[in-house]
Design a protein around this motif. Structure first.
Motif, PDB file in Angstrom:
ATOM      1  N   ALA A 322      -0.949  22.343   6.220  1.00  0.00           N
ATOM      2  CA  ALA A 322      -1.308  23.238   7.322  1.00  0.00           C
ATOM      3  C   ALA A 322      -2.748  23.009   7.750  1.00  0.00           C
ATOM      4  N   THR A 323      -3.628  22.754   6.783  1.00  0.00           N
ATOM      5  CA  THR A 323      -5.035  22.447   7.079  1.00  0.00           C
ATOM      6  C   THR A 323      -5.300  21.000   6.711  1.00  0.00           C
ATOM      7  N   PRO A 324      -6.006  20.258   7.567  1.00  0.00           N
ATOM      8  CA  PRO A 324      -6.204  18.833   7.292  1.00  0.00           C
ATOM      9  C   PRO A 324      -7.156  18.602   6.122  1.00  0.00           C
ATOM     10  N   VAL A 325      -6.963  17.488   5.441  1.00  0.00           N
ATOM     11  CA  VAL A 325      -7.829  17.043   4.354  1.00  0.00           C
ATOM     12  C   VAL A 325      -8.310  15.641   4.706  1.00  0.00           C
ATOM     13  N   GLU A 326      -9.605  15.417   4.623  1.00  0.00           N
ATOM     14  CA  GLU A 326     -10.155  14.110   4.937  1.00  0.00           C
ATOM     15  C   GLU A 326      -9.808  13.129   3.807  1.00  0.00           C
ATOM     16  N   VAL A 327      -9.244  11.996   4.196  1.00  0.00           N
ATOM     17  CA  VAL A 327      -8.883  10.962   3.228  1.00  0.00           C
ATOM     18  C   VAL A 327      -9.747   9.737   3.503  1.00  0.00           C
ATOM     19  N   ARG A 328     -10.572   9.355   2.554  1.00  0.00           N
ATOM     20  CA  ARG A 328     -11.391   8.155   2.656  1.00  0.00           C
ATOM     21  C   ARG A 328     -10.582   6.984   2.097  1.00  0.00           C
ATOM     22  N   TRP A 329     -10.071   6.196   2.986  1.00  0.00           N
ATOM     23  CA  TRP A 329      -9.179   5.111   2.588  1.00  0.00           C
ATOM     24  C   TRP A 329      -9.443   3.907   3.460  1.00  0.00           C
ATOM     25  N   GLN A 330      -9.716   2.777   2.837  1.00  0.00           N
ATOM     26  CA  GLN A 330      -9.975   1.550   3.566  1.00  0.00           C
ATOM     27  C   GLN A 330      -8.833   0.569   3.286  1.00  0.00           C
ATOM     28  N   PRO A 331      -7.837   0.523   4.155  1.00  0.00           N
ATOM     29  CA  PRO A 331      -6.716  -0.378   3.892  1.00  0.00           C
ATOM     30  C   PRO A 331      -7.136  -1.830   4.034  1.00  0.00           C
ATOM     31  N   GLY A 332      -6.601  -2.650   3.156  1.00  0.00           N
ATOM     32  CA  GLY A 332      -6.892  -4.080   3.203  1.00  0.00           C
ATOM     33  C   GLY A 332      -5.670  -4.851   3.635  1.00  0.00           C
ATOM     34  N   GLY A 333      -5.544  -6.065   3.143  1.00  0.00           N
ATOM     35  CA  GLY A 333      -4.379  -6.873   3.452  1.00  0.00           C
ATOM     36  C   GLY A 333      -3.218  -6.505   2.552  1.00  0.00           C
ATOM     37  N   GLN A 334      -2.411  -7.497   2.206  1.00  0.00           N
ATOM     38  CA  GLN A 334      -1.268  -7.247   1.342  1.00  0.00           C
ATOM     39  C   GLN A 334      -1.698  -7.210  -0.124  1.00  0.00           C
ATOM     40  N   CYS A 335      -1.038  -6.332  -0.870  1.00  0.00           N
ATOM     41  CA  CYS A 335      -1.279  -6.225  -2.312  1.00  0.00           C
ATOM     42  C   CYS A 335       0.093  -6.031  -2.949  1.00  0.00           C
ATOM     43  N   MET A 336       0.692  -7.106  -3.448  1.00  0.00           N
ATOM     44  CA  MET A 336       2.090  -7.095  -3.852  1.00  0.00           C
ATOM     45  C   MET A 336       2.245  -6.762  -5.338  1.00  0.00           C
ATOM     46  N   VAL A 337       3.201  -5.882  -5.610  1.00  0.00           N
ATOM     47  CA  VAL A 337       3.615  -5.568  -6.977  1.00  0.00           C
ATOM     48  C   VAL A 337       5.140  -5.619  -7.014  1.00  0.00           C
TER      49      VAL A 337
END
Length: 448
Positions: A322-337
């Motif tokens: 209901a209320t936003p939360v700031e997400v600090r996220w820096q997406p990169g390229g592919q990271c396969m598992v």
């Protein structure tokens, strides 16, 4: 002893050349020999008693053995059998003694195996395991896990064989019951995993409704406009046909064309159709994402881009707030598992949901998510600026049904199930309090 010695008569007349002292020496020696005989008899009785106790002990051990035991000579004749074998075969030991061991076996295959084991010259002293079928008192074959051990005589040569066997029918039944219980436990675990996933999905209903509202509004608005446009086109086409038959002049049709705004309608149709298709596609994508998350996951493991999994998890959990939360996220390229995309997304959503709940009352709620790869391991760190984890809760945070949330706000299964999923993927999930405050969860998975 002295009384017995008093019975030894002294000679009536001393013998020539033998005095009384010599006779006393003879009597003393006889007394010593007699005493030694008495002592030897006492020692022999003691040894006999000890031997009888040993025999009784061995007999009691053989009688109390639940495993069958057979002692054979070099020719395979039974020399001794314990009570368990007699009970199984339905024959007393005196009837079994002297008979061939092969007579107790139920089939030719067992006879061949037993014969080969007893005829083997270099049989191991520790014995070898052989599965045989014995005949029970009803003449039915009973599977026995037998151990064949050579019996060595005093000259160091093999003089026979000792067979010790355990009927495996009860063990096999217990094994099948255990296997059935294990399968039931696996099904229950899958149901529990799916139920917890459905509980997480239920928390996203509000966000999903809002997410679906926009494209559906596009589609509905465009469809209403298309219906009005269709009515206008129908009116215009009818008028064109009527004027064509009545040879009406062109100005009349031009006036009708302007009144119905046909040019505007034709120019607006492509954008309406494009917007409708876009809204329908967005709706289909949202529904597909929900179906993929809620479906039961297959057992096989496939290459999964963990970056996409994290981004989807952030998107869905954000939409459910209901209320936003700031997400600090820096997406990169592919990271396969290697793993299941649905299960890994469930883990990330559980961790994000816990982080969002922890910062719910913070003045500036914030969550950090980072990914790094080193030494073939993918390491995901998720940290929040909440109050952190109480020290007494750190050791129990992954326990099933443990939760610090109020009743009705949490099942206490999210972190426990996430821990199990990560272990099944060959990884590790841990929790700690971050140096700068707040809680931090560390997820480690082997890189594909």
């Amino acid at each position: 002893m002295n009384e017995k010695h008093s019975r030894i008569p002294l000679p009536a007349a001393p013998m020539e050349g033998v005095d009384e002292s010599t006779w006393m020496d003879v009597i003393q020696k006889m007394d010593e020999v007699y005493t030694r005989l008495i002592d030897d008899e006492v020692e022999l009785e003691k040894k006999n008693a000890e031997l009888e106790q040993s025999q009784q002990f061995i007999f009691s051990v053989l009688t109390s053995m639940s495993d069958v035991l057979v002692v054979c000579d070099a020719n395979g004749l039974i020399e001794q059998a314990n009570a368990a074998l007699c009970e199984l075969a339905g024959r007393p030991e005196d009837q079994l003694r002297g008979t061939q061991l092969y007579a107790l076996l139920a089939d030719a295959s067992s006879v061949a195996l037993a014969r080969a084991a007893m005829d083997k010259a270099d049989a191991p002293r520790a014995g070898e395991a052989i599965e045989l079928n014995l005949l029970d008192r009803q003449g039915q074959a009973v599977s026995v896990d037998a151990n064949c051990t050579p019996r060595i005589g005093g000259n160091g040569r093999r003089v026979g064989t000792v067979w010790v066997g355990r009927p495996t029918a009860e063990l096999k039944r217990a094994y099948h019951e255990m296997r059935a219980a294990h399968e039931a436990l696996k099904r229950t675990q899958q149901q529990l995993l799916h139920s917890e996933k459905m509980a997480s999905l239920g928390q996203l209903v509000a966000g999903v409704a809002h997410e679906l509202n926009n494209p559906i509004s596009f589609v509905l608005g465009n469809v209403h406009a298309l219906r009005k446009y269709c009515d206008r086109l129908q009116t215009y086409i009818t008028a064109v046909h009527a004027h064509a038959h009545a040879h009406e002049p062109e100005p009349v049709l031009q006036a009708l064309r302007q009144m119905l705004r046909i040019e505007h309608l034709m120019g607006d149709l492509p954008s309406l159709i494009e917007g409708t298709l876009e809204g329908a596609q967005r709706t289909a994508d949202i529904v597909h994402g929900l179906k993929r998350f809620s479906a039961m996951d297959p057992e096989e493991r496939k290459p999964v881009n963990l970056i996409e999994v994290i981004e989807r998890a952030i998107h869905w959990v954000q939409k459910g707030r209901a209320t936003p939360v700031e997400v600090r996220w820096q997406p990169g390229g592919q990271c396969m598992v290697m793993g299941s995309a649905g299960q890994l997304q469930q883990v990330m959503m559980n961790l994000l949901q816990n982080g969002f709940d922890a910062v719910g009352h913070s003045p500036s709620p914030r969550v950090w998510v980072s990914v790094e790869v080193a030494d073939g391991q993918v390491r995901v760190a998720l940290r929040d600026n909440g109050p952190g984890i109480a020290p007494e809760h750190l050791l129990r945070i992954f326990d099933p049904f443990f939760t610090t949330k109020p009743v009705g706000k949490g099942t206490g299964l999210g972190l426990s199930i996430s821990y199990g999923i990560v272990e099944q993927h060959g990884g590790r999930l841990s929790a700690r309090n971050a140096a700068g405050g707040g809680a931090e969860f560390l997820l480690e998975l082997p890189q594909a």
